[in-house]
Design a protein around this motif. Structure first.
Motif, mmCIF file in Angstrom:
data_model
loop_
_atom_site.group_PDB
_atom_site.id
_atom_site.type_symbol
_atom_site.label_atom_id
_atom_site.label_comp_id
_atom_site.label_asym_id
_atom_site.label_seq_id
_atom_site.Cartn_x
_atom_site.Cartn_y
_atom_site.Cartn_z
ATOM 1 N N TYR A 24 3.418 92.187 67.477
ATOM 2 C CA TYR A 24 3.981 90.839 67.600
ATOM 3 C C TYR A 24 3.077 89.847 68.337
ATOM 4 C CZ TYR A 24 7.414 87.147 68.227
ATOM 5 O OH TYR A 24 8.072 85.947 68.201
ATOM 6 N N LEU A 37 -0.773 87.882 65.741
ATOM 7 C CA LEU A 37 -0.365 87.510 64.384
ATOM 8 C C LEU A 37 -1.287 86.469 63.769
ATOM 9 C CD1 LEU A 37 3.515 87.356 64.917
ATOM 10 C CD2 LEU A 37 2.171 89.214 63.926
ATOM 11 N N GLY A 60 8.515 84.393 61.024
ATOM 12 C CA GLY A 60 7.386 85.309 61.028
ATOM 13 C C GLY A 60 7.834 86.724 61.329
#
Length: 335
Positions: free
Chosen positions: A17, A20, A30
């Motif tokens: 995470y 990205l 996302g």
């Protein structure tokens, strides 16, 4: 050794995470744990996208295997409420796959895509040393629609009803009955019933039927971690509590004998074709009726309330750390 299947939440949150790539204003949704699709805003139009591996099981027959593989990869976009419309596919095939087998598989994929209104727009097809069945590539699916039509898996609100389709464990029961018929110790009639579950994976049409029949606030398909995993991800994402009546959850014939034979809980194993649909309470019966008219098992199984966690018949349940079907597959494959 790390667990088989998807990476755990801690690794996702700490490694995936935070890294990205570039930040862009057109990325509306996302990557995040428990959300299987992304959303781009392109001049006011929502482009929903998801990527999944392609699994081809020769034991199904190559035409049927192609259709099944397509159902799996389309599901993550379908649960957004926007119909999947475009497919890019990369096939990295084992050397032993013949041209005839490839042709059967490809026609299965193409015919099924045409039936569902999906166009194949790009791809790559090649054989490579070191590749084995069943993981033979990957695919990216797009769906193009109105931003207001996007349904997120974390959209449940207090007072909503919980609808479940098909029943837990259907995919695993069907596939194990196909892959290991001689190792389960079950009657042929039981195995044949379990194999029949493969014909029930109509996720694209089920999601569209539900969205057309009522106000759907969240949808998720029960893949890794099964029905219990899907319920937990949805409740956690929305910051709410799910109360589920276990007896109300649909049960597909042939599933329990197979899951008992491989010593897994059907609620905890992947079950493509099983949907969790959160819908405004006044529309719940309309959604169930629309699904049943399609021949899909469906029922209202509970309610969304304030709090946190998933409670089945009053007891809090937690999903497995990894899908137990992977270990069962490993055990039977080694015999």
């Amino acid at each position: 050794m790390p667990d088989l299947g998807k990476i755990d939440r801690e690794f996702f949150d700490s490694v995936i995470y935070p890294h990205l790539g570039a930040e862009r204003d057109d990325v509306v949704v996302g990557p995040r744990h428990g959300v299987d699709f992304g959303v781009l805003d392109v001049d006011g139009t929502a482009v929903v996208t998801a990527t999944d591996p392609i699994s081809i099981l020769p034991q199904l027959g190559f035409e049927r295997a192609g259709r099944f593989a397509l159902d799996v990869v389309l599901a993550d976009v379908a649960v957004s409420g926007v119909p999947p419309s475009h497919l890019s596919i990369s096939l990295t095939l084992p050397p032993e796959m013949t041209d005839e087998e490839l042709a059967e598989m490809w026609v299965g994929i193409s015919d099924h895509a045409r039936e569902l209104g999906v166009s194949i727009v790009s791809g790559h097809t090649a054989r490579y040393a070191g590749v084995d069945y069943s993981w033979v590539g990957g695919a990216t699916v797009l769906g193009v629609g109105d931003s207001g039509d996007v349904v997120r898996p974390d959209g449940a609100t207090v007072g909503d009803s919980i609808v479940v389709t098909t029943g837990p464990g259907a995919e695993v029961a069907a596939l194990f009955a196909v892959l290991f018929p001689d190792r389960l110790g079950l009657a042929e009639s039981t195995l044949e019933t379990a194999r029949g579950r493969l014909e029930e994976f109509g996720v694209v049409r089920d999601t569209m039927a539900a969205a057309d029949a009522g106000t759907v606030t969240a949808m998720h398909d029960a893949t890794e971690g099964g029905l219990l995993g899907a319920l937990t991800e949805m409740a956690h994402g929305a910051g709410v509590r799910f109360d589920v009546d276990g007896e109300a959850v649909p049960a597909a014939p042939g599933v329990v004998p197979v899951t008992d034979a491989i010593d897994v809980d059907p609620w905890e194993v992947t079950s493509t074709g099983t949907l969790v649909i959160i819908v405004q309470a006044e529309d719940a019966e309309s959604v169930v009726n629309a699904l049943q008219r399609r021949g899909t098992r469906a029922a209202v199984v509970g309610q969304v309330s304030s709090g946190s966690g998933v409670f089945v018949d009053g007891d809090q349940r937690h999903p497995p750390e990894s899908d137990p079907a992977w270990n069962a597959l490993d055990r039977l494959s080694e015999r």
